[in-house]
Motif scaffolding. Structure first.
Motif, PDB file in Angstrom:
ATOM      1  N   GLU A  61      -3.218  16.455  -2.660  1.00  0.00           N
ATOM      2  CA  GLU A  61      -3.739  15.158  -3.076  1.00  0.00           C
ATOM      3  C   GLU A  61      -4.473  14.518  -1.899  1.00  0.00           C
ATOM      4  O   GLU A  61      -3.941  14.437  -0.796  1.00  0.00           O
ATOM      5  CB  GLU A  61      -2.609  14.250  -3.547  1.00  0.00           C
ATOM      6  CG  GLU A  61      -1.899  14.733  -4.791  1.00  0.00           C
ATOM      7  CD  GLU A  61      -2.799  14.771  -6.010  1.00  0.00           C
ATOM      8  OE1 GLU A  61      -3.801  14.011  -6.030  1.00  0.00           O
ATOM      9  OE2 GLU A  61      -2.516  15.552  -6.934  1.00  0.00           O
ATOM     10  N   GLU A  62      -5.687  14.068  -2.124  1.00  0.00           N
ATOM     11  CA  GLU A  62      -6.500  13.510  -1.051  1.00  0.00           C
ATOM     12  C   GLU A  62      -6.221  12.036  -0.808  1.00  0.00           C
ATOM     13  O   GLU A  62      -6.557  11.508   0.263  1.00  0.00           O
ATOM     14  CB  GLU A  62      -7.979  13.723  -1.360  1.00  0.00           C
ATOM     15  CG  GLU A  62      -8.359  15.202  -1.414  1.00  0.00           C
ATOM     16  CD  GLU A  62      -9.825  15.405  -1.723  1.00  0.00           C
ATOM     17  OE1 GLU A  62     -10.505  14.404  -2.078  1.00  0.00           O
ATOM     18  OE2 GLU A  62     -10.302  16.543  -1.613  1.00  0.00           O
ATOM     19  N   ASN A  63      -5.627  11.366  -1.776  1.00  0.00           N
ATOM     20  CA  ASN A  63      -5.294   9.948  -1.624  1.00  0.00           C
ATOM     21  C   ASN A  63      -3.859   9.715  -2.101  1.00  0.00           C
ATOM     22  O   ASN A  63      -3.536   9.994  -3.258  1.00  0.00           O
ATOM     23  CB  ASN A  63      -6.264   9.080  -2.425  1.00  0.00           C
ATOM     24  CG  ASN A  63      -7.681   9.169  -1.901  1.00  0.00           C
ATOM     25  OD1 ASN A  63      -8.016   8.592  -0.877  1.00  0.00           O
ATOM     26  ND2 ASN A  63      -8.529   9.908  -2.614  1.00  0.00           N
ATOM     27  N   ILE A  64      -3.024   9.235  -1.210  1.00  0.00           N
ATOM     28  CA  ILE A  64      -1.634   8.937  -1.525  1.00  0.00           C
ATOM     29  C   ILE A  64      -1.425   7.435  -1.363  1.00  0.00           C
ATOM     30  O   ILE A  64      -1.833   6.852  -0.355  1.00  0.00           O
ATOM     31  CB  ILE A  64      -0.685   9.692  -0.571  1.00  0.00           C
ATOM     32  CG1 ILE A  64      -0.926  11.204  -0.645  1.00  0.00           C
ATOM     33  CG2 ILE A  64       0.778   9.369  -0.878  1.00  0.00           C
ATOM     34  CD1 ILE A  64      -0.165  11.991   0.389  1.00  0.00           C
ATOM     35  N   SER A  65      -0.793   6.810  -2.334  1.00  0.00           N
ATOM     36  CA  SER A  65      -0.574   5.366  -2.235  1.00  0.00           C
ATOM     37  C   SER A  65       0.809   4.997  -2.759  1.00  0.00           C
ATOM     38  O   SER A  65       1.344   5.645  -3.654  1.00  0.00           O
ATOM     39  CB  SER A  65      -1.648   4.594  -2.999  1.00  0.00           C
ATOM     40  OG  SER A  65      -1.572   4.854  -4.387  1.00  0.00           O
ATOM     41  N   PHE A  66       1.373   3.964  -2.182  1.00  0.00           N
ATOM     42  CA  PHE A  66       2.658   3.430  -2.620  1.00  0.00           C
ATOM     43  C   PHE A  66       2.827   2.053  -2.003  1.00  0.00           C
ATOM     44  O   PHE A  66       2.080   1.655  -1.094  1.00  0.00           O
ATOM     45  CB  PHE A  66       3.822   4.345  -2.201  1.00  0.00           C
ATOM     46  CG  PHE A  66       3.903   4.598  -0.728  1.00  0.00           C
ATOM     47  CD1 PHE A  66       4.625   3.764   0.106  1.00  0.00           C
ATOM     48  CD2 PHE A  66       3.245   5.682  -0.167  1.00  0.00           C
ATOM     49  CE1 PHE A  66       4.701   3.980   1.471  1.00  0.00           C
ATOM     50  CE2 PHE A  66       3.314   5.927   1.200  1.00  0.00           C
ATOM     51  CZ  PHE A  66       4.034   5.077   2.016  1.00  0.00           C
ATOM     52  N   VAL A  67       3.812   1.320  -2.480  1.00  0.00           N
ATOM     53  CA  VAL A  67       4.157   0.016  -1.925  1.00  0.00           C
ATOM     54  C   VAL A  67       5.511   0.125  -1.238  1.00  0.00           C
ATOM     55  O   VAL A  67       6.488   0.591  -1.841  1.00  0.00           O
ATOM     56  CB  VAL A  67       4.193  -1.077  -3.003  1.00  0.00           C
ATOM     57  CG1 VAL A  67       4.701  -2.393  -2.415  1.00  0.00           C
ATOM     58  CG2 VAL A  67       2.822  -1.276  -3.623  1.00  0.00           C
ATOM     59  N   PHE A  68       5.554  -0.271   0.023  1.00  0.00           N
ATOM     60  CA  PHE A  68       6.803  -0.259   0.770  1.00  0.00           C
ATOM     61  C   PHE A  68       7.444  -1.641   0.688  1.00  0.00           C
ATOM     62  O   PHE A  68       6.840  -2.636   1.089  1.00  0.00           O
ATOM     63  CB  PHE A  68       6.555   0.113   2.234  1.00  0.00           C
ATOM     64  CG  PHE A  68       7.795   0.073   3.079  1.00  0.00           C
ATOM     65  CD1 PHE A  68       8.810   0.997   2.891  1.00  0.00           C
ATOM     66  CD2 PHE A  68       7.953  -0.915   4.051  1.00  0.00           C
ATOM     67  CE1 PHE A  68       9.962   0.950   3.665  1.00  0.00           C
ATOM     68  CE2 PHE A  68       9.104  -0.964   4.823  1.00  0.00           C
ATOM     69  CZ  PHE A  68      10.107  -0.028   4.630  1.00  0.00           C
ATOM     70  N   SER A  69       8.680  -1.687   0.185  1.00  0.00           N
ATOM     71  CA  SER A  69       9.355  -2.975  -0.008  1.00  0.00           C
ATOM     72  C   SER A  69      10.624  -3.101   0.837  1.00  0.00           C
ATOM     73  O   SER A  69      11.448  -3.967   0.588  1.00  0.00           O
ATOM     74  CB  SER A  69       9.717  -3.151  -1.494  1.00  0.00           C
ATOM     75  OG  SER A  69      10.486  -2.062  -1.968  1.00  0.00           O
ATOM     76  N   GLY A  70      10.759  -2.238   1.847  1.00  0.00           N
ATOM     77  CA  GLY A  70      11.937  -2.285   2.704  1.00  0.00           C
ATOM     78  C   GLY A  70      11.699  -3.118   3.955  1.00  0.00           C
ATOM     79  O   GLY A  70      10.816  -3.986   4.000  1.00  0.00           O
ATOM     80  N   ASP A  71      12.488  -2.837   4.990  1.00  0.00           N
ATOM     81  CA  ASP A  71      12.399  -3.555   6.252  1.00  0.00           C
ATOM     82  C   ASP A  71      11.042  -3.282   6.897  1.00  0.00           C
ATOM     83  O   ASP A  71      10.685  -2.144   7.183  1.00  0.00           O
ATOM     84  CB  ASP A  71      13.526  -3.088   7.171  1.00  0.00           C
ATOM     85  CG  ASP A  71      13.580  -3.873   8.479  1.00  0.00           C
ATOM     86  OD1 ASP A  71      12.667  -4.698   8.727  1.00  0.00           O
ATOM     87  OD2 ASP A  71      14.528  -3.639   9.251  1.00  0.00           O
ATOM     88  N   LYS A  72      10.278  -4.341   7.130  1.00  0.00           N
ATOM     89  CA  LYS A  72       8.906  -4.183   7.619  1.00  0.00           C
ATOM     90  C   LYS A  72       8.819  -4.053   9.145  1.00  0.00           C
ATOM     91  O   LYS A  72       7.731  -3.836   9.686  1.00  0.00           O
ATOM     92  CB  LYS A  72       8.060  -5.359   7.136  1.00  0.00           C
ATOM     93  CG  LYS A  72       8.004  -5.471   5.619  1.00  0.00           C
ATOM     94  CD  LYS A  72       7.274  -6.714   5.174  1.00  0.00           C
ATOM     95  CE  LYS A  72       7.240  -6.819   3.661  1.00  0.00           C
ATOM     96  NZ  LYS A  72       8.597  -6.873   3.057  1.00  0.00           N
ATOM     97  N   ASN A  73       9.928  -4.193   9.838  1.00  0.00           N
ATOM     98  CA  ASN A  73       9.905  -4.031  11.297  1.00  0.00           C
ATOM     99  C   ASN A  73       9.522  -2.602  11.669  1.00  0.00           C
ATOM    100  O   ASN A  73       9.957  -1.644  11.035  1.00  0.00           O
ATOM    101  CB  ASN A  73      11.286  -4.363  11.892  1.00  0.00           C
ATOM    102  CG  ASN A  73      11.616  -5.836  11.778  1.00  0.00           C
ATOM    103  OD1 ASN A  73      10.731  -6.689  11.832  1.00  0.00           O
ATOM    104  ND2 ASN A  73      12.906  -6.149  11.614  1.00  0.00           N
ATOM    105  N   ASN A  74       8.678  -2.483  12.684  1.00  0.00           N
ATOM    106  CA  ASN A  74       8.240  -1.170  13.183  1.00  0.00           C
ATOM    107  C   ASN A  74       7.566  -0.334  12.101  1.00  0.00           C
ATOM    108  O   ASN A  74       7.680   0.898  12.074  1.00  0.00           O
ATOM    109  CB  ASN A  74       9.422  -0.388  13.764  1.00  0.00           C
ATOM    110  CG  ASN A  74      10.105  -1.118  14.903  1.00  0.00           C
ATOM    111  OD1 ASN A  74       9.441  -1.658  15.788  1.00  0.00           O
ATOM    112  ND2 ASN A  74      11.427  -1.144  14.875  1.00  0.00           N
ATOM    113  N   PHE A  75       6.824  -0.991  11.218  1.00  0.00           N
ATOM    114  CA  PHE A  75       6.203  -0.267  10.106  1.00  0.00           C
ATOM    115  C   PHE A  75       5.260   0.834  10.591  1.00  0.00           C
ATOM    116  O   PHE A  75       5.294   1.960  10.098  1.00  0.00           O
ATOM    117  CB  PHE A  75       5.438  -1.238   9.193  1.00  0.00           C
ATOM    118  CG  PHE A  75       4.717  -0.536   8.063  1.00  0.00           C
ATOM    119  CD1 PHE A  75       5.384  -0.249   6.887  1.00  0.00           C
ATOM    120  CD2 PHE A  75       3.389  -0.147   8.200  1.00  0.00           C
ATOM    121  CE1 PHE A  75       4.738   0.418   5.855  1.00  0.00           C
ATOM    122  CE2 PHE A  75       2.737   0.514   7.173  1.00  0.00           C
ATOM    123  CZ  PHE A  75       3.413   0.795   5.998  1.00  0.00           C
TER     124      PHE A  75
END
Length: 256
Positions: A48-62
């Motif tokens: 897959e040439e494009n991977i996308s998702f939403v991260f909803s966890g701890d945003k520190n050190n993302f």
């Protein structure tokens, strides 16, 4: 010798932006980095040439965590690790979390990988028999590739696809093809990255009867010999090979 160079992963994290509403049903959501790494691994395998998702966890050190998740994903398999050219992650703040998009360019396309799989299964059916020992399987694969491939002195054929399509390859083409064939033959192996004669080089290490041995099919072909067949780490080092041995199982002795 390979001159193939991959781009360094770079992270572009866009922060302190206006929150952008997104369609929650259209996005894959994750809060666990192990799950994200597994998801990326699956998508990489599918080219897959494009991977996308939403991260909803701890945003520190993302930035660090997404980089590690990507590295952990492609490091699960040696063939996959050699299969990408460039990976560019981007991220932006949304109402639901951090929308992450990863753009990947690959050494081979999904269609080319399908060709590789079909061709290698034909080869395995041709040269590997159920009653073969592990040694006999490794010998058969080595001899087949030595007979079929010729070294590509134009240095263009760096993938298993181009190697199979043209019968010419640089070291990466040899080692990637061998890795897949060993896998189909149920032989545990890895692709070793290092240098030979102070030039960038790759070869394989295989497990036979619970012992590991180096096998450099490229140089076996180039020398029309078994000089580099099932050798120890010490033997390779004495023949001007260099690599980070801490990243690979130790090959403690020559097979013969």
């Amino acid at each position: 010798m390979s001159k193939f160079i991959k781009s360094i992963v770079s992270i572009f994290l866009i922060s302190n932006m206006i929150m952008i509403p997104i369609n929650a049903e259209a996005e894959t959501h994750y809060s666990n980095w192990n799950d994200i790494s597994d998801y990326i691994y699956t998508q990489l395998n599918q080219r897959e040439e494009n991977i996308s998702f939403v991260f909803s966890g701890d945003k520190n050190n993302f930035s660090q965590n997404i980089s590690e998740a990507i590295t952990n994903a492609y490091s699960k398999d040696d063939y996959l690790e050699r299969s990408w050219i460039e990976i560019i992650p981007k991220a932006s703040a949304t109402e639901d979390g951090i929308k992450t998009e990863i753009k990947i360019s690959y050494l081979t396309s999904k269609t080319e990988e399908q060709f590789i799989e079909e061709e290698l299964k034909k080869i395995i059916n041709l040269i590997i028999k159920d009653d073969m020992t592990e040694y006999q399987k490794v010998r058969a694969i080595n001899d087949y590739l030595v007979e079929r491939y010729e070294y590509d002195y134009t240095l263009k054929s760096s993938s298993a696809y181009s190697a199979l399509a043209t019968n010419h390859a640089i070291c990466q083409g040899y080692s990637m093809t061998a890795y897949k064939l060993f896998k189909y033959a149920n032989i545990e192996s890895k692709i070793v990255i290092g240098t030979s004669g102070n030039q960038s080089h790759s070869w394989n290490i295989v497990k036979i009867n619970n012992c590991w041995y180096n096998i450099d099919i490229t140089n076996n072909d180039s020398t029309s010999s078994d000089k580099y067949f099932l050798k120890s780490d010490d033997w390779l080092k004495s023949n001007n090979y260099k690599w980070d041995s801490s990243n690979y199982p130790a090959a403690l002795k020559n097979y013969i």
